[in-house]
Scaffold this motif. Structure first.
Motif, mmCIF file in Angstrom:
data_model
loop_
_atom_site.group_PDB
_atom_site.id
_atom_site.type_symbol
_atom_site.label_atom_id
_atom_site.label_comp_id
_atom_site.label_asym_id
_atom_site.label_seq_id
_atom_site.Cartn_x
_atom_site.Cartn_y
_atom_site.Cartn_z
ATOM 1 N N TRP A 61 0.739 -1.128 0.033
ATOM 2 C CA TRP A 61 0.108 -0.029 0.085
ATOM 3 C C TRP A 61 0.870 1.236 0.022
ATOM 4 C CZ3 TRP A 61 -1.366 4.533 2.776
ATOM 5 C CH2 TRP A 61 -2.715 4.939 2.481
ATOM 6 N N ALA A 62 2.093 1.232 0.823
ATOM 7 C CA ALA A 62 2.796 2.440 1.037
ATOM 8 C C ALA A 62 3.575 2.740 -0.401
ATOM 9 C CB ALA A 62 3.992 1.973 1.934
ATOM 10 N N ALA A 63 4.123 1.714 -1.043
ATOM 11 C CA ALA A 63 4.532 1.813 -2.144
ATOM 12 C C ALA A 63 3.596 2.279 -3.252
ATOM 13 C CB ALA A 63 5.100 0.511 -2.890
ATOM 14 N N ALA A 64 2.411 1.696 -3.642
ATOM 15 C CA ALA A 64 1.351 2.280 -4.509
ATOM 16 C C ALA A 64 1.159 3.773 -4.279
ATOM 17 C CB ALA A 64 0.296 1.330 -4.176
ATOM 18 N N LEU A 65 0.892 4.006 -2.662
ATOM 19 C CA LEU A 65 0.516 5.610 -2.749
ATOM 20 C C LEU A 65 1.744 6.445 -3.038
ATOM 21 C CD1 LEU A 65 -1.695 7.069 -0.912
ATOM 22 C CD2 LEU A 65 -0.214 7.377 0.901
ATOM 23 N N ALA A 66 3.095 6.152 -2.544
ATOM 24 C CA ALA A 66 4.170 7.172 -3.260
ATOM 25 C C ALA A 66 4.202 6.912 -4.699
ATOM 26 C CB ALA A 66 5.394 5.999 -2.572
ATOM 27 N N GLU A 67 3.743 5.800 -5.216
ATOM 28 C CA GLU A 67 3.630 6.007 -6.892
ATOM 29 C C GLU A 67 2.536 7.242 -7.210
ATOM 30 O OE1 GLU A 67 4.099 2.927 -10.505
ATOM 31 O OE2 GLU A 67 2.685 2.390 -9.055
ATOM 32 N N GLU A 68 1.664 7.278 -6.658
ATOM 33 C CA GLU A 68 0.220 8.000 -6.930
ATOM 34 C C GLU A 68 0.769 9.337 -6.502
ATOM 35 O OE1 GLU A 68 -4.351 8.397 -6.001
ATOM 36 O OE2 GLU A 68 -3.391 6.933 -5.231
ATOM 37 N N PHE A 69 1.396 9.619 -5.534
ATOM 38 C CA PHE A 69 1.539 11.085 -4.892
ATOM 39 C C PHE A 69 2.885 11.462 -4.904
ATOM 40 C CE2 PHE A 69 -2.508 9.966 -3.105
ATOM 41 C CZ PHE A 69 -3.472 11.102 -3.403
ATOM 42 N N GLU A 70 3.153 12.529 -5.442
ATOM 43 C CA GLU A 70 4.714 13.013 -5.780
ATOM 44 C C GLU A 70 5.128 13.301 -4.247
ATOM 45 O OE1 GLU A 70 7.417 16.117 -8.008
ATOM 46 O OE2 GLU A 70 5.140 16.232 -8.167
ATOM 47 N N GLN A 71 4.383 13.845 -3.335
ATOM 48 C CA GLN A 71 4.938 14.225 -2.081
ATOM 49 C C GLN A 71 5.012 13.121 -1.128
ATOM 50 O OE1 GLN A 71 1.838 14.651 -3.607
ATOM 51 N NE2 GLN A 71 0.557 15.665 -2.199
ATOM 52 N N VAL A 72 4.823 12.066 -1.563
ATOM 53 C CA VAL A 72 5.047 10.820 -0.670
ATOM 54 C C VAL A 72 5.965 9.932 -0.909
ATOM 55 C CG1 VAL A 72 3.745 8.729 0.287
ATOM 56 C CG2 VAL A 72 2.238 10.795 -0.067
ATOM 57 N N HIS A 73 6.773 9.397 -0.030
ATOM 58 C CA HIS A 73 7.925 8.428 -0.180
ATOM 59 C C HIS A 73 7.572 7.245 0.525
ATOM 60 C CE1 HIS A 73 9.831 11.770 -2.130
ATOM 61 N NE2 HIS A 73 10.024 12.274 -1.110
ATOM 62 N N ALA A 74 7.909 6.178 0.156
ATOM 63 C CA ALA A 74 7.406 4.761 1.022
ATOM 64 C C ALA A 74 8.786 4.288 1.810
ATOM 65 C CB ALA A 74 6.906 3.998 -0.003
ATOM 66 N N ALA A 75 8.458 3.596 2.880
ATOM 67 C CA ALA A 75 9.417 2.779 3.486
ATOM 68 C C ALA A 75 8.600 1.409 3.578
ATOM 69 C CB ALA A 75 9.471 3.327 4.818
#
Length: 290
Positions: A61-75
């Motif tokens: 979910w984190a990786a998908a969100l970071a792909e969708e939103f430029e201001q989000v980075h995933a761990a």
């Protein structure tokens, strides 16, 4: 505040003049949509967040969100308490009931997926990983350490930051990091050690991320640790929806409350708010490599 009001989100704070990042949050556990949460955060100067996974589904979910939103980075990672659950076949936690088969194969499969996710460009960190002796009993310690070591290897092989979860395990966490060789960029999430440990971390170039507890009246030791941390190693986080800063402790936390913690930290350090925010912004970008 009436008891029934504890479920009410705190009000928006005054915006920061210098934008900062929330270095550790869990948008998947917060109310509302991620887009709404990100918009509220941006409105008060929190323009970047690190979304942290604690298990395989949460890491996806984190990786998908970071792909969708430029201001989000995933761990991405298996939380220290998650590894024993997988190994011992107890997905619902330490129930004391009969556990279905898990074993090394199950843990290997979960770590293989974390490894694959860590290779993605929007995933900037491996974590939260580490040791937690508060929720996991003695039977899980060796499994936690094995999982921790393997996360360290994944982070180094992919050139990603390492995000540490350390609860009641300070000495062992540091020992494992030194034995394995910590990644160049290592972050202690929700730092909970004392000033001596903060100095040790600084000697190794590790970053310390402070959350809501640094604002709690009784946490003098944590504020002493903040004072002992070099300015270029300080990060800030919410760990939302947990650990809401004073004076909203016990109410829902979210990235938009970062300014409350930043202002409390600046007051304790006797620094101008903008000076601390500028340092935090630069530190977070350097720590996570964005």
């Amino acid at each position: 505040m009436a008891k029934d009001d504890r479920s009410t989100p705190p009000p928006l704070p005054e915006p920061l003049a210098v934008a900062v990042a929330d270095s550790h949050t869990h948008l998947d556990m917060q109310s509302g949509t991620p887009a709404e949460g990100l918009a509220r955060a941006a409105s008060v100067g929190v323009t970047t967040v690190v979304q942290v996974g604690c298990d395989v589904p949460g890491s996806r979910w984190a990786a998908a969100l970071a792909e969708e939103f430029e201001q989000v980075h995933a761990a991405v990672a298996l939380h220290p308490n998650e590894a024993p659950r997988i190994f011992l076949g107890d997905p619902d936690g330490w129930s004391g009931q009969h556990r279905a088969p898990g074993g090394a194969a199950a843990l290997d499969a979960a770590l293989a997926e974390i490894d694959a996710l860590a290779a993605l460009p929007q995933v900037l960190a491996v974590g939260e990983t580490g040791l937690d002796y508060f929720r996991t009993g003695p039977e899980g310690v060796d499994i936690q350490k094995e999982s921790f070591r393997r996360h360290i290897e994944i982070a180094k092989r992919h050139g990603k930051a390492l995000v540490i979860h350390d609860r009641d395990a300070h000495d062992d966490v540091i020992a494992v990091l030194l034995e394995e060789g910590a990644p160049e960029r290592t972050v202690f999430h929700c730092y909970s050690g004392d000033a001596a440990m903060a100095k040790t971390c600084a000697e190794h170039g590790w970053y310390l991320s402070f959350a809501g507890p640094v604002t709690y009246k009784a946490n003098h030791v944590l504020r002493e640790a903040l004072s002992a941390t070099p300015l270029d190693r300080i990060l800030v986080e919410t760990d939302a929806p947990f650990l809401t800063p004073h004076p909203f402790r016990g109410r829902p936390n979210a990235p938009y409350l970062i300014p409350v913690t930043v202002r409390a930290m600046a007051a304790h350090l006797d620094l101008p708010e903008n000076e601390l925010a500028t340092a935090i912004a630069a530190n977070t970008a350097r720590a996570f490599g964005y």
